[in-house]
Structure formats: C-alpha cells, structure tokens
Enzyme design. Structure first.
Site, PDB file in Angstrom:
ATOM      1  CB  SER A   1     -32.726 -90.751 -88.049  1.00  0.00           C
ATOM      2  OG  SER A   1     -33.607 -91.843 -88.018  1.00  0.00           O
TER       3      SER A   1
ATOM      4  CB  VAL B   1     -35.732 -92.977 -73.769  1.00  0.00           C
ATOM      5  CG1 VAL B   1     -34.399 -92.910 -74.499  1.00  0.00           C
ATOM      6  CG2 VAL B   1     -36.888 -92.557 -74.668  1.00  0.00           C
TER       7      VAL B   1
ATOM      8  CE1 TYR C   1     -44.891 -82.283 -84.161  1.00  0.00           C
ATOM      9  CE2 TYR C   1     -44.906 -80.560 -82.487  1.00  0.00           C
ATOM     10  CZ  TYR C   1     -44.274 -81.605 -83.126  1.00  0.00           C
ATOM     11  OH  TYR C   1     -43.006 -81.972 -82.728  1.00  0.00           O
TER      12      TYR C   1
ATOM     13  CE  LYS D   1     -40.539 -82.340 -80.557  1.00  0.00           C
ATOM     14  NZ  LYS D   1     -39.386 -83.212 -80.225  1.00  0.00           N
TER      15      LYS D   1
ATOM     16  CB  THR E   1     -37.452 -87.999 -90.490  1.00  0.00           C
ATOM     17  OG1 THR E   1     -38.526 -87.484 -89.699  1.00  0.00           O
ATOM     18  CG2 THR E   1     -36.369 -86.945 -90.641  1.00  0.00           C
TER      19      THR E   1
END
Ligand code: NAD
Ligand code: 0WE
Length: 254
Positions: free
Chosen positions: A18, A64, A154, A161, A192
């Site tokens: 990470s 979150v 993406y 983003k 990752t």
C-alpha cells in the site's frame, strides 16, 4: 520530547504494498507518531502486524463510508493524542464492473460509490481532523493522471479523481485561514493491491517507464518521501496543489 513529536493519521493501509504503508514508513523516519487506519476486520491482522514494526504507531479500524465510524475515530484520536498535525488520505474504490466495461455504461450506483469512497471521504475526514489541528496542519491525498487525461478503463475513477483534485482546492481555501494546508500527490502507476487486479497493468507499467523522462517507474517510497515533505515545514508555502510524483510522465506530449 513526546510533546514536540507531531502526530499524524493515515487512512488506507491494506498491506505492505500500500502507498499508505510507504508513507507511514517515511513519516515514521521523520519522527512522526502515527495512527494508521484500515478498512475492516478482514484487513485487521495484516495491518496490525505491519504497524507493530513502527514503534509508537497504533492501528484503528475505519470504514470511510460510515459517518459513525469516522466520528468515533476522531473521538478516539482526540482522547489518545489531543492534537493532530497531519492527515494522509490514501483511499479509493470503484466497483470492478465500472473499471472493466465502457465508461458510457457507468451505473448511477457505481458512480455514487466511486465518488462516496474516493472523494466525499476526504471532505469528511478533513472536517473531522480540523478541530484537532489547533496549531495548523497538513492534509495529503493521492490522485492519478487519469483525472485529467483519458486512461482506458480508469473510467469512473478518473472522474472521481478530477473531483478529488477540485475538492483539494476548495478544502485548501476553507482551511487555509486555520493554517491547515491541503494537497494532492499524483503518483505514477505502482503495483499495489488496488492496481494488481487491473488487466494490462504489466504493459502499462512498461510503456509508462519507456515514456517517462526518468525511464523507469516510480517507487512507493518516493511517494512517501513527497508526502513527508508536504507535511513538513519544508512544504509550509504549498496548498491546494497537485504535485506529480510520476518520473515526469505527465510533462510529455509525445
Ligand atoms: P491499496 O489497495 O493498498 O489502498 C487502497 C486502500 O483503500 C485500501 O487500504 C482499502 O482498504 C482502502 N479502502 C477502500 N474502501 C474503503 C473504505 N470504504 N473505507 C476505508 N478504506 C477503504 O492501493 P494503493 O494503490 O496504495 O491506493 C492508495 C491511493 O493511491 C488510492 O487513492 C489510489 O487511487 C491512489 N493511487 C494509486 C496509484 C497506483 O498505481 N497504485 C497511482 C496513483 C494514485
Ligand atoms: O487509483 C487506482 C486504483 C483504484 C481502484 C482499483 C480497484 C481495483 C479493484 C479503485 N477501485 C478498485 N476496485 C476494485 O474492485 N490506480 C491509480 C491504479 C490503477 O487502476 C487502474 C489503472 C491504474 C494505474 C484501472 C484502470 C487502468 C489503469
């Protein structure tokens, strides 16, 4: 001594690959006392094993997507540390279906989830942390080039983003008067957990390395060092910015 030691909270540790872990190691090297959060019970053991390697660091669970869990976390951090000087947000999620198909097929729910976890969460944790940053502080989040140019597959994460980078600017404006700086690091591709599932990642890493001025890919520790810089006194004049740590890839036109 512990009175001068700065305390920071890092969101988004899943495993040793990470980016959150690389940032934790660099901040720890820089003398920070760290609270490190992981998403759920499934990740708890691996996270706690890693955190045990950083003297003084403690682990906390926090999903979150939950206002309650965020509120509880900041209560716990206030009770334990009193003050925070740094926050790192290294969290993103989109449904796999939305990263594989065509962007035009993004579902309403897929769009909502990607933006809730990857963008709104920064606003929520910034609001939770600000009252604890009584002597000012720094907030850093992680973004990617797909925010500004189309990176095939993406998809909704690119749109999220872009919203994250705009969120950084609006938070910087709100929190600047409290001496809290907010910045994003746009990292080049790194293998990752969040990147491993992506088909064609190997080819992507190869062409990224060929086209980047430095002729290689970025290491997570270089991202960690940039985060430590932004959160340090050396970054005291920088806020609202997106800083590229991508071996220069983004500057190339051809
Ligand atoms: P990672 O999988 O190690 O980290 C992503 C983290 O998000 C995980 O720890 C996961 O548990 C957490 N997360 C997801 N949903 C959550 C939730 N509901 N509550 C709490 N945590 C949640 O992968 P990473 O590559 O280290 O990603 C970290 C950040 O870096 C992300 O924002 C990602 O978009 C960004 N980034 C990654 C790359 C790359 O190529 N790996 C490049 C640029 C930016
Ligand atoms: O931000 C990211 C990855 C974010 C991510 C990854 C996953 C995979 C598993 C968010 N949600 C999920 N959901 C899952 O179910 N990166 C910058 C890494 C990345 O992801 C890509 C990339 C790159 C680079 C997806 C497509 C194309 C390139």
């Amino acid at each position: 001594m512990s009175d001068q030691q700065k305390t920071g909270v890092i969101f988004g540790l899943a495993n040793k690959r990470s980016i959150a872990w690389a940032i934790a190691k660099k901040l720890h090297e820089g003398g920070w006392r760290l609270a490190i959060t992981y998403q759920n019970e499934r990740l708890e053991q691996e996270a706690k094993d890693l955190i045990a390697d950083l003297p003084g660091a403690a682990g906390f669970m926090c999903d979150v997507s939950s206002d309650e869990q965020i509120a509880k976390l900041f209560e716990d951090l206030k009770a334990r540390y009193g003050e925070l000087r740094g926050l790192v947000h290294s969290v993103a999620f989109a449904q796999a279906a939305d990263l594989n198909g065509e962007f035009v097929n993004t579902s309403r729910e897929g769009f909502r989830i990607a933006h809730d976890i990857s963008v709104y969460s920064l606003i929520a944790v910034a609001r939770g942390a600000a009252p604890l940053m009584a002597r000012g502080g720094g907030i850093v989040t992680l973004t990617y080039y797909g925010a500004e140019k189309v990176v095939p597959r993406y998809n909704v994460m690119g749109v999220a983003k872009a919203a994250l980078e705009a969120t950084v600017r609006y938070l910087a404006n709100d929190l600047g008067p409290k001496a809290i700086r907010v910045n994003a690091i746009s990292a080049g591709p790194i293998k990752t957990l969040a990147a491993r599932g992506i088909s064609g990642l190997g080819d992507m890493l190869k062409s990224h390395a060929e086209r980047a001025p430095l002729k290689r890919n970025v290491d997570a520790l270089e991202v960690g060092a940039a985060a430590a810089f932004l959160l340090s006194e050396a970054g005291s004049g920088i806020t609202g910015e997106t800083i590229y740590v991508d071996c220069g890839y983004n500057i190339m036109g051809f």
